[in-house]
Design an enzyme around this catalytic site. Sequence first.
Site, PDB file in Angstrom:
ATOM      1  N   HIS A  60       0.849  -1.184   0.000  1.00  0.00           N
ATOM      2  CA  HIS A  60       0.000   0.000   0.000  1.00  0.00           C
ATOM      3  C   HIS A  60       0.889   1.240   0.000  1.00  0.00           C
ATOM      4  O   HIS A  60       2.042   1.197   0.434  1.00  0.00           O
ATOM      5  CB  HIS A  60      -0.899   0.019   1.233  1.00  0.00           C
ATOM      6  CG  HIS A  60      -1.980  -1.000   1.206  1.00  0.00           C
ATOM      7  ND1 HIS A  60      -3.080  -0.934   2.020  1.00  0.00           N
ATOM      8  CD2 HIS A  60      -2.143  -2.137   0.471  1.00  0.00           C
ATOM      9  CE1 HIS A  60      -3.877  -1.959   1.790  1.00  0.00           C
ATOM     10  NE2 HIS A  60      -3.313  -2.706   0.856  1.00  0.00           N
ATOM     11  N   GLU A  62       0.889   3.854   1.894  1.00  0.00           N
ATOM     12  CA  GLU A  62       1.364   4.235   3.223  1.00  0.00           C
ATOM     13  C   GLU A  62       2.549   3.391   3.658  1.00  0.00           C
ATOM     14  O   GLU A  62       3.515   3.912   4.227  1.00  0.00           O
ATOM     15  CB  GLU A  62       0.241   4.075   4.265  1.00  0.00           C
ATOM     16  CG  GLU A  62      -0.999   4.893   3.993  1.00  0.00           C
ATOM     17  CD  GLU A  62      -2.085   4.140   3.232  1.00  0.00           C
ATOM     18  OE1 GLU A  62      -3.269   4.343   3.546  1.00  0.00           O
ATOM     19  OE2 GLU A  62      -1.760   3.358   2.308  1.00  0.00           O
ATOM     20  N   CYS A  90      -6.407   1.846   5.766  1.00  0.00           N
ATOM     21  CA  CYS A  90      -6.989   0.585   6.233  1.00  0.00           C
ATOM     22  C   CYS A  90      -6.361   0.203   7.580  1.00  0.00           C
ATOM     23  O   CYS A  90      -5.422   0.842   8.053  1.00  0.00           O
ATOM     24  CB  CYS A  90      -6.745  -0.507   5.199  1.00  0.00           C
ATOM     25  SG  CYS A  90      -5.011  -1.033   5.078  1.00  0.00           S
ATOM     26  N   CYS A  93      -2.519  -0.379   7.541  1.00  0.00           N
ATOM     27  CA  CYS A  93      -1.726   0.843   7.462  1.00  0.00           C
ATOM     28  C   CYS A  93      -1.785   1.641   8.764  1.00  0.00           C
ATOM     29  O   CYS A  93      -0.778   2.206   9.193  1.00  0.00           O
ATOM     30  CB  CYS A  93      -2.164   1.665   6.269  1.00  0.00           C
ATOM     31  SG  CYS A  93      -1.762   0.840   4.700  1.00  0.00           S
TER      32      CYS A  93
END
Length: 162
Positions: A60, A62, A90, A93
């Site tokens: 992801h 992040e 999410c 993260c």
Amino acid sequence: MTTGGSPARHDLENMQLALALARTAEELGEVPVGAVVVCDGEIMGQGHNRPVSSKDPTAHAEIAALRQAAARVGNYRLPGSTLYVTIEPCAMCVGAMIHARVARLVFGAREPRAGAVVSRELLGEKSWLNHSIEVTEGVLADDCGTLLTEFFACRRTDASGS
């Protein structure tokens, strides 16, 4: 959690960079999410979504930005840092941000399906956690949300053969 008001100039500038990174992800066929980690006014890490191309479910935006910042700092902890991301993070993260001791999260659009900050879960506000993160939401929310909405609309159109 902080909401509303006029975002500071540096918040707008860093979110614009996150949006540019999100557009890079989109060009690669990834869900358009971008993230930037800033510490003491300096960009320490940046990333965009790439789980499909890297075949890595943890890739992801992040996580990529946090990894780059930690490598640059030479420590997995990033106290005093701010993470800018185009969409509400999410649970994975948010957990990474807590472990990294990120001081502040600034995000653009809410993520009603999997957002773990305000939409589906208030993960950062759990009393059993050993760190809390200041949250500012809604910075360039319309731009961030539109990018995602248009991406998924194109995907649905492509899938239907229209």
